[in-house]
Design an enzyme around this catalytic site. Sequence first.
Site, PDB file in Angstrom:
ATOM      1  N   HIS A 123      12.912  10.141 -10.698  1.00 49.19           N
ATOM      2  CA  HIS A 123      12.516  11.229 -11.588  1.00 49.19           C
ATOM      3  C   HIS A 123      11.440  12.048 -10.881  1.00 49.19           C
ATOM      4  O   HIS A 123      10.489  11.483 -10.337  1.00 49.19           O
ATOM      5  CB  HIS A 123      11.978  10.663 -12.903  1.00 49.19           C
ATOM      6  CG  HIS A 123      11.618  11.730 -13.886  1.00 49.19           C
ATOM      7  ND1 HIS A 123      12.579  12.426 -14.600  1.00 49.19           N
ATOM      8  CD2 HIS A 123      10.425  12.258 -14.250  1.00 49.19           C
ATOM      9  CE1 HIS A 123      11.975  13.321 -15.368  1.00 49.19           C
ATOM     10  NE2 HIS A 123      10.668  13.239 -15.173  1.00 49.19           N
ATOM     11  N   ASP A 135      13.493   8.028 -18.949  1.00 50.68           N
ATOM     12  CA  ASP A 135      12.436   8.218 -17.941  1.00 50.68           C
ATOM     13  C   ASP A 135      11.250   7.268 -18.144  1.00 50.68           C
ATOM     14  O   ASP A 135      10.094   7.633 -17.909  1.00 50.68           O
ATOM     15  CB  ASP A 135      11.961   9.687 -17.921  1.00 50.68           C
ATOM     16  CG  ASP A 135      13.077  10.629 -17.512  1.00 50.68           C
ATOM     17  OD1 ASP A 135      13.968  10.188 -16.772  1.00 50.68           O
ATOM     18  OD2 ASP A 135      13.064  11.800 -17.944  1.00 50.68           O
ATOM     19  N   GLU A 169      11.039  12.867  -2.040  1.00 54.44           N
ATOM     20  CA  GLU A 169      12.036  12.019  -2.710  1.00 54.44           C
ATOM     21  C   GLU A 169      12.982  11.396  -1.686  1.00 54.44           C
ATOM     22  O   GLU A 169      13.391  10.236  -1.811  1.00 54.44           O
ATOM     23  CB  GLU A 169      12.858  12.843  -3.712  1.00 54.44           C
ATOM     24  CG  GLU A 169      12.095  13.264  -4.952  1.00 54.44           C
ATOM     25  CD  GLU A 169      12.989  14.022  -5.932  1.00 54.44           C
ATOM     26  OE1 GLU A 169      14.106  13.567  -6.219  1.00 54.44           O
ATOM     27  OE2 GLU A 169      12.559  15.094  -6.411  1.00 54.44           O
TER      28      GLU A 169
HETATM   29  C1  GAR Z   1      16.148  15.411  -7.843  1.00 56.39           C
HETATM   30  O1  GAR Z   1      14.959  16.152  -7.708  1.00 56.39           O
HETATM   31  C2  GAR Z   1      15.954  14.290  -8.835  1.00 56.39           C
HETATM   32  O2  GAR Z   1      14.675  13.710  -8.795  1.00 56.39           O
HETATM   33  C3  GAR Z   1      16.151  15.018 -10.125  1.00 56.39           C
HETATM   34  O3  GAR Z   1      17.212  15.907  -9.897  1.00 56.39           O
HETATM   35  C4  GAR Z   1      17.220  16.260  -8.523  1.00 56.39           C
HETATM   36  C5  GAR Z   1      18.603  15.968  -7.967  1.00 56.39           C
HETATM   37  O4  GAR Z   1      18.748  16.478  -6.665  1.00 56.39           O
HETATM   38  N1  GAR Z   1      16.441  14.112 -11.201  1.00 56.39           N
HETATM   39  C6  GAR Z   1      16.102  14.305 -12.468  1.00 56.39           C
HETATM   40  O5  GAR Z   1      15.540  15.314 -12.841  1.00 56.39           O
HETATM   41  C7  GAR Z   1      16.491  13.194 -13.416  1.00 56.39           C
HETATM   42  N2  GAR Z   1      15.862  13.366 -14.677  1.00 56.39           N
HETATM   43  P1  GAR Z   1      19.881  15.901  -5.713  1.00 56.39           P
HETATM   44  O6  GAR Z   1      21.203  15.964  -6.488  1.00 56.39           O
HETATM   45  O7  GAR Z   1      19.894  16.832  -4.541  1.00 56.39           O
HETATM   46  O8  GAR Z   1      19.524  14.499  -5.339  1.00 56.39           O
END
Ligand code: GAR
Length: 209
Positions: A112, A148, A177
């Site tokens: 998250h 979350d 991340e």
């Molecule tokens: C990431 O920033 C992840 O942390 C977020 O969505 C993005 C996905 O990017 N997740 C959330 O917001 C979950 N609540 P990605 O598809 O390129 O990994």
Amino acid sequence: MRAMRSIVILISGRGSNMQAIVRAAQTEQWPARIAAIISNRADAEGLKFAAAQGIPTAVVANKDYPDREQFDAALRLVIDGFAPDLVVLAGFMRILTAPLVEHYAGRMLNIHPSLLPSFPGMATHRQALQAGVKVHGATVHFVTPMLDHGPIVAQVVVAVLEDDTEQSLEQRVLVEEHQLYPRAVRWFVENRLSIEDGRVHNSAAPHER
Ligand code: GAR
């Protein structure tokens, strides 16, 4: 040698975190195999990367199901068809029902983009800017029925800069991340993690963190 662990990754879109995990598993030669990438959207960009890597893909489209319960039941069947030891939510933008989450208790991780318990839900970077916090970041946690929440495996801190926009902040958090999530998944596959009284204990040595 310990048996290979099997991982299923769920995505909804771009899948950049999924890619980071797949690449780390390959280059670091984890005792794990990515059994499948599953999306709730047929047009998820990340599915192309998975297919190009020769990883099995599946789509369980939430729009094909009348309610969350039936979608989650279908999703569970597909996930369990790959017999995973670990289910990784990587930008999977669906709220999961309690029975599904409980089925994977202790073996489902999520990332998250905030320092939980601050800013659960959507638009985390906007929430952070509006709150005026000076540090923001991302959290990897075990999934529990409460959105979350759940035992925290790892967090990364990102400074909020004076001239940050939602996009610039999101971009800097995302870069972090991509380091954080593979590390956390690796700890799981190496059996480093245990949960006690809602807290995660990690037996990885400091240099492995
Ligand atoms: C990431 O920033 C992840 O942390 C977020 O969505 C993005 C996905 O990017 N997740 C959330 O917001 C979950 N609540 P990605 O598809 O390129 O990994």
